[in-house]
Motif scaffolding. Structure first.
Motif, PDB file in Angstrom:
ATOM      1  N   THR A 206       0.418  -2.598   2.854  1.00 46.43           N
ATOM      2  CA  THR A 206       1.630  -2.674   2.046  1.00 46.43           C
ATOM      3  C   THR A 206       1.511  -3.826   1.057  1.00 46.43           C
ATOM      4  O   THR A 206       0.767  -4.783   1.279  1.00 46.43           O
ATOM      5  CB  THR A 206       2.870  -2.911   2.928  1.00 46.43           C
ATOM      6  OG1 THR A 206       2.765  -4.191   3.557  1.00 46.43           O
ATOM      7  CG2 THR A 206       3.009  -1.824   3.984  1.00 46.43           C
TER       8      THR A 206
ATOM      9  N   LYS B   6      -7.357  -4.509   3.229  1.00 48.54           N
ATOM     10  CA  LYS B   6      -7.775  -3.135   3.536  1.00 48.54           C
ATOM     11  C   LYS B   6      -8.896  -2.644   2.634  1.00 48.54           C
ATOM     12  O   LYS B   6      -9.773  -1.891   3.057  1.00 48.54           O
ATOM     13  CB  LYS B   6      -6.575  -2.181   3.456  1.00 48.54           C
ATOM     14  CG  LYS B   6      -6.879  -0.793   4.023  1.00 48.54           C
ATOM     15  CD  LYS B   6      -5.629   0.043   4.162  1.00 48.54           C
ATOM     16  CE  LYS B   6      -5.932   1.374   4.836  1.00 48.54           C
ATOM     17  NZ  LYS B   6      -6.740   2.265   4.002  1.00 48.54           N
TER      18      LYS B   6
ATOM     19  N   ALA C 132       4.202   8.806   2.095  1.00 47.28           N
ATOM     20  CA  ALA C 132       3.838   7.782   3.075  1.00 47.28           C
ATOM     21  C   ALA C 132       4.435   8.138   4.423  1.00 47.28           C
ATOM     22  O   ALA C 132       5.157   7.346   5.044  1.00 47.28           O
ATOM     23  CB  ALA C 132       4.325   6.419   2.605  1.00 47.28           C
TER      24      ALA C 132
ATOM     25  N   VAL D 170       0.133   4.647  -0.883  1.00 44.14           N
ATOM     26  CA  VAL D 170      -0.498   5.969  -0.813  1.00 44.14           C
ATOM     27  C   VAL D 170      -1.115   6.304  -2.157  1.00 44.14           C
ATOM     28  O   VAL D 170      -0.944   5.585  -3.144  1.00 44.14           O
ATOM     29  CB  VAL D 170       0.514   7.068  -0.403  1.00 44.14           C
ATOM     30  CG1 VAL D 170       1.003   6.851   1.016  1.00 44.14           C
ATOM     31  CG2 VAL D 170       1.684   7.107  -1.375  1.00 44.14           C
TER      32      VAL D 170
ATOM     33  N   ALA E 113       4.367   1.811   2.865  1.00 44.83           N
ATOM     34  CA  ALA E 113       2.922   2.062   2.907  1.00 44.83           C
ATOM     35  C   ALA E 113       2.416   2.517   1.547  1.00 44.83           C
ATOM     36  O   ALA E 113       3.030   3.366   0.888  1.00 44.83           O
ATOM     37  CB  ALA E 113       2.603   3.116   3.961  1.00 44.83           C
TER      38      ALA E 113
ATOM     39  N   THR F 256      -7.759   7.562   1.547  1.00 46.59           N
ATOM     40  CA  THR F 256      -7.794   6.999   2.905  1.00 46.59           C
ATOM     41  C   THR F 256      -6.740   5.912   3.071  1.00 46.59           C
ATOM     42  O   THR F 256      -6.914   4.982   3.857  1.00 46.59           O
ATOM     43  CB  THR F 256      -9.189   6.422   3.215  1.00 46.59           C
ATOM     44  OG1 THR F 256      -9.562   5.495   2.172  1.00 46.59           O
ATOM     45  CG2 THR F 256     -10.237   7.527   3.312  1.00 46.59           C
ATOM     46  N   ASP F 257      -5.636   6.004   2.347  1.00 51.26           N
ATOM     47  CA  ASP F 257      -4.573   5.004   2.440  1.00 51.26           C
ATOM     48  C   ASP F 257      -3.986   4.918   3.846  1.00 51.26           C
ATOM     49  O   ASP F 257      -3.660   3.833   4.325  1.00 51.26           O
ATOM     50  CB  ASP F 257      -3.448   5.322   1.457  1.00 51.26           C
ATOM     51  CG  ASP F 257      -3.941   5.397   0.024  1.00 51.26           C
ATOM     52  OD1 ASP F 257      -3.806   4.410  -0.699  1.00 51.26           O
ATOM     53  OD2 ASP F 257      -4.477   6.459  -0.354  1.00 51.26           O
ATOM     54  N   ILE F 258      -3.832   6.066   4.504  1.00 48.26           N
ATOM     55  CA  ILE F 258      -3.245   6.108   5.846  1.00 48.26           C
ATOM     56  C   ILE F 258      -4.269   6.689   6.819  1.00 48.26           C
ATOM     57  O   ILE F 258      -4.789   7.790   6.614  1.00 48.26           O
ATOM     58  CB  ILE F 258      -1.952   6.935   5.863  1.00 48.26           C
ATOM     59  CG1 ILE F 258      -0.890   6.268   4.977  1.00 48.26           C
ATOM     60  CG2 ILE F 258      -1.431   7.109   7.287  1.00 48.26           C
ATOM     61  CD1 ILE F 258       0.393   7.068   4.847  1.00 48.26           C
ATOM     62  N   ASP F 259      -4.560   5.931   7.872  1.00 47.61           N
ATOM     63  CA  ASP F 259      -5.528   6.346   8.881  1.00 47.61           C
ATOM     64  C   ASP F 259      -4.820   6.354  10.229  1.00 47.61           C
ATOM     65  O   ASP F 259      -3.933   5.530  10.484  1.00 47.61           O
ATOM     66  CB  ASP F 259      -6.703   5.361   8.904  1.00 47.61           C
ATOM     67  CG  ASP F 259      -7.895   5.897   9.672  1.00 47.61           C
ATOM     68  OD1 ASP F 259      -7.893   7.099  10.022  1.00 47.61           O
ATOM     69  OD2 ASP F 259      -8.839   5.113   9.925  1.00 47.61           O
TER      70      ASP F 259
ATOM     71  N   GLN G 296      -1.644  12.536   7.753  1.00 43.66           N
ATOM     72  CA  GLN G 296      -0.773  12.084   6.663  1.00 43.66           C
ATOM     73  C   GLN G 296      -0.193  13.306   5.958  1.00 43.66           C
ATOM     74  O   GLN G 296      -0.921  14.227   5.582  1.00 43.66           O
ATOM     75  CB  GLN G 296      -1.540  11.234   5.648  1.00 43.66           C
ATOM     76  CG  GLN G 296      -0.662  10.770   4.477  1.00 43.66           C
ATOM     77  CD  GLN G 296      -1.435  10.117   3.353  1.00 43.66           C
ATOM     78  OE1 GLN G 296      -2.613   9.791   3.506  1.00 43.66           O
ATOM     79  NE2 GLN G 296      -0.784   9.932   2.208  1.00 43.66           N
TER      80      GLN G 296
ATOM     81  N   TYR H 230      -2.540   1.192   7.808  1.00 41.67           N
ATOM     82  CA  TYR H 230      -2.280   1.318   6.383  1.00 41.67           C
ATOM     83  C   TYR H 230      -2.132  -0.081   5.798  1.00 41.67           C
ATOM     84  O   TYR H 230      -2.431  -1.078   6.471  1.00 41.67           O
ATOM     85  CB  TYR H 230      -1.023   2.165   6.135  1.00 41.67           C
ATOM     86  CG  TYR H 230       0.213   1.679   6.863  1.00 41.67           C
ATOM     87  CD1 TYR H 230       1.186   0.931   6.203  1.00 41.67           C
ATOM     88  CD2 TYR H 230       0.414   1.983   8.215  1.00 41.67           C
ATOM     89  CE1 TYR H 230       2.334   0.485   6.869  1.00 41.67           C
ATOM     90  CE2 TYR H 230       1.557   1.542   8.882  1.00 41.67           C
ATOM     91  CZ  TYR H 230       2.500   0.791   8.206  1.00 41.67           C
ATOM     92  OH  TYR H 230       3.630   0.347   8.858  1.00 41.67           O
TER      93      TYR H 230
ATOM     94  N   ALA I 207      -0.875   4.070  13.476  1.00 34.19           N
ATOM     95  CA  ALA I 207      -1.016   4.275  12.032  1.00 34.19           C
ATOM     96  C   ALA I 207      -1.562   2.994  11.412  1.00 34.19           C
ATOM     97  O   ALA I 207      -1.000   1.913  11.623  1.00 34.19           O
ATOM     98  CB  ALA I 207       0.321   4.657  11.397  1.00 34.19           C
TER      99      ALA I 207
END
Length: 445
Positions: A337, A366, A283, A305, A303, A320-323, A278, A335, A333
């Motif tokens: 929304t 999530k 995002a 963030v 996404a 850890t918003d985006i993995d 990331q 994430y 990806a």
């Protein structure tokens, strides 16, 4: 002969008896019934039994008081935890962004908590029950509002979207390269070692290069600066060097922690000598080629963030918003929304053109999972069991658009928090960064 009258007082009975007698040879002779002084045995035994019963009841009450004093702090802590989790759902309720499955799980936990405090009568537990009842009313209201408004429409739209994504043009080799089905078991850790950076660096990622044609390259990338940003990746050319932490090379991805190309969060992955992560404070997914030093980036639309939608369950893992995950065909990806109501979204990123080709929307919230990973186009999610155990409980198949929340695959660990978890198709292993410890597992299908 003189008739004499003798008055005898029975003190125990509280009354006097009159007895007639005669004088004989200068003495008073009379017949007296001594039963009036008999000891009240039956009454005594009844009173003794009553006293014993009272003592037993008193001891039981004292035991309950001691148990209440011990368990009350734990119950208060549990209620506080449930209340804080409900506040998150309240926010989502006001925005129309919540998930029925997570509400049902929360409702079950509320019921268990109510049963545990019902056996302990005290002023404090009565107050807890009163607060618990208010929480239950709120959850029930969220159930009703959800079911009678837009839930069915949202589910239909989500299902149609996933079916449309699956039916879009996907290369044949994308569907055929993986013969694995749903994961059936996970081994105990086959690698377990402390990070060479020490336990103070609790967030990061590590693993083996996921490309089948690449060298046996092992890498580690840790986060500094409040466990949020990173700028360097260390790699070893052999497994033996990695275990001994020798003969390594470090590559700097960015010149500073606030550079636009710096790493944010522990979602890093490596494929064929390219590091994917990331980008700093955005995002976007960045890539860094270790050989050419080239940077590229692609935006993930909408996404969340900066801890909007991190992995949570009981305790949130910041940033850890985006993995990210990688397999033989693409980068994935993971994430969430707001448009998908905080539920996980999965996008396929083409490595060659570095653009998003497909996006699927799931129903798994999530913040209700601790981490996730990809295996052959199937998304798996984990949840916290205790400090030394996780559970893989959910799967979403991008090929069919179907979900399975009945999995129960135990996953051992050495500490509570998970920063990164990903699957490597070259050796069929899972790699975990566990609060500064490096673990790996064999996956079975």
């Amino acid at each position: 002969m003189m008739l004499l009258v003798l008055i005898i007082t029975a003190f125990g009975a509280g009354q006097a008896n009159r007895i007639q007698g005669q004088e004989r040879d200068g003495s008073c002779v009379c017949e007296v019934n001594s039963t009036i002084w008999a000891f009240p045995t039956v009454q005594y035994e009844a009173v003794s039994q009553l006293v014993q019963t009272c003592e037993t009841s008193l001891q039981k009450l004292q035991t309950q008081v001691v148990m209440t004093d011990k368990e009350l702090p734990m119950l208060q802590k549990k209620l506080k935890n449930v209340t804080s989790r409900l506040q998150r759902f309240q926010y989502l309720n006001s925005q129309g962004l919540y998930n029925a499955l997570d509400l049902r799980r929360l409702s079950d936990e509320l019921q268990q908590l109510h049963q545990s405090i019902s056996d302990q009568p005290s002023a404090q537990t009565r107050q807890l029950r009163s607060e618990l009842q208010k929480v239950k009313v709120d959850v029930d209201k969220m159930y009703k509002d959800n079911f009678f408004n837009l839930e069915s429409v949202r589910e239909r739209l989500r299902s149609l979207n996933n079916r449309a994504q699956t039916c879009r043009s996907i290369p044949d080799d994308f569907r055929s390269t993986c013969s694995k089905q749903i994961m059936t078991n996970i081994s105990s850790p086959i690698i377990s070692k402390l990070s060479p950076y020490g336990k103070s660096y609790i967030s990061g990622a590590w693993g083996r290069d996921t490309s089948f044609g690449s060298d046996e390259r092992y890498w580690i990338q840790i986060l500094a600066n409040s466990h949020k940003f990173g700028i360097v990746v260390r790699f070893h050319q052999t497994f033996e060097d990695f275990m001994a932490d020798k003969n390594y090379k470090e590559e700097y991805i960015a010149s500073s922690y606030t550079h636009a190309d710096a790493v944010q969060g522990p979602g890093t992955i490596m494929y064929n000598g390219v590091v994917y992560y990331q980008c700093y404070n955005t995002a976007e997914v960045c890539s860094f080629n270790l050989q050419t030093k080239e940077h590229r980036r692609v935006k993930l639309p909408d996404a969340g963030v900066n801890n909007v939608f991190p992995y949570c369950y009981y305790s949130c893992r910041d940033w850890t918003d985006i993995d990210l995950a990688a397999d033989s065909q693409s980068i994935w990806a993971m994430y969430a929304t707001e448009s998908n109501y905080g539920n996980m979204v999965l996008s396929r990123v083409d490595r060659e053109h570095f653009n998003i080709t497909h996006t699927w929307k799931t129903k798994i919230f999530k913040r209700s999972v601790t981490n996730a990973f990809m295996v052959c186009g199937v998304l798996y999610a984990t949840r916290y069991v205790d400090q030394y155990k996780e559970e893989v409980f959910y799967a979403f198949d991008t090929t069919t658009g179907l979900e399975d929340n009945t999995l129960s695959l135990p996953l051992e660990k050495v500490s509570a928090g998970i920063a990164n978890l990903h699957y490597n198709p070259t050796d069929s292993k899972l790699y975990m960064f566990n609060d500064g410890y490096l673990l790996s597992y064999q996956a079975y299908f």
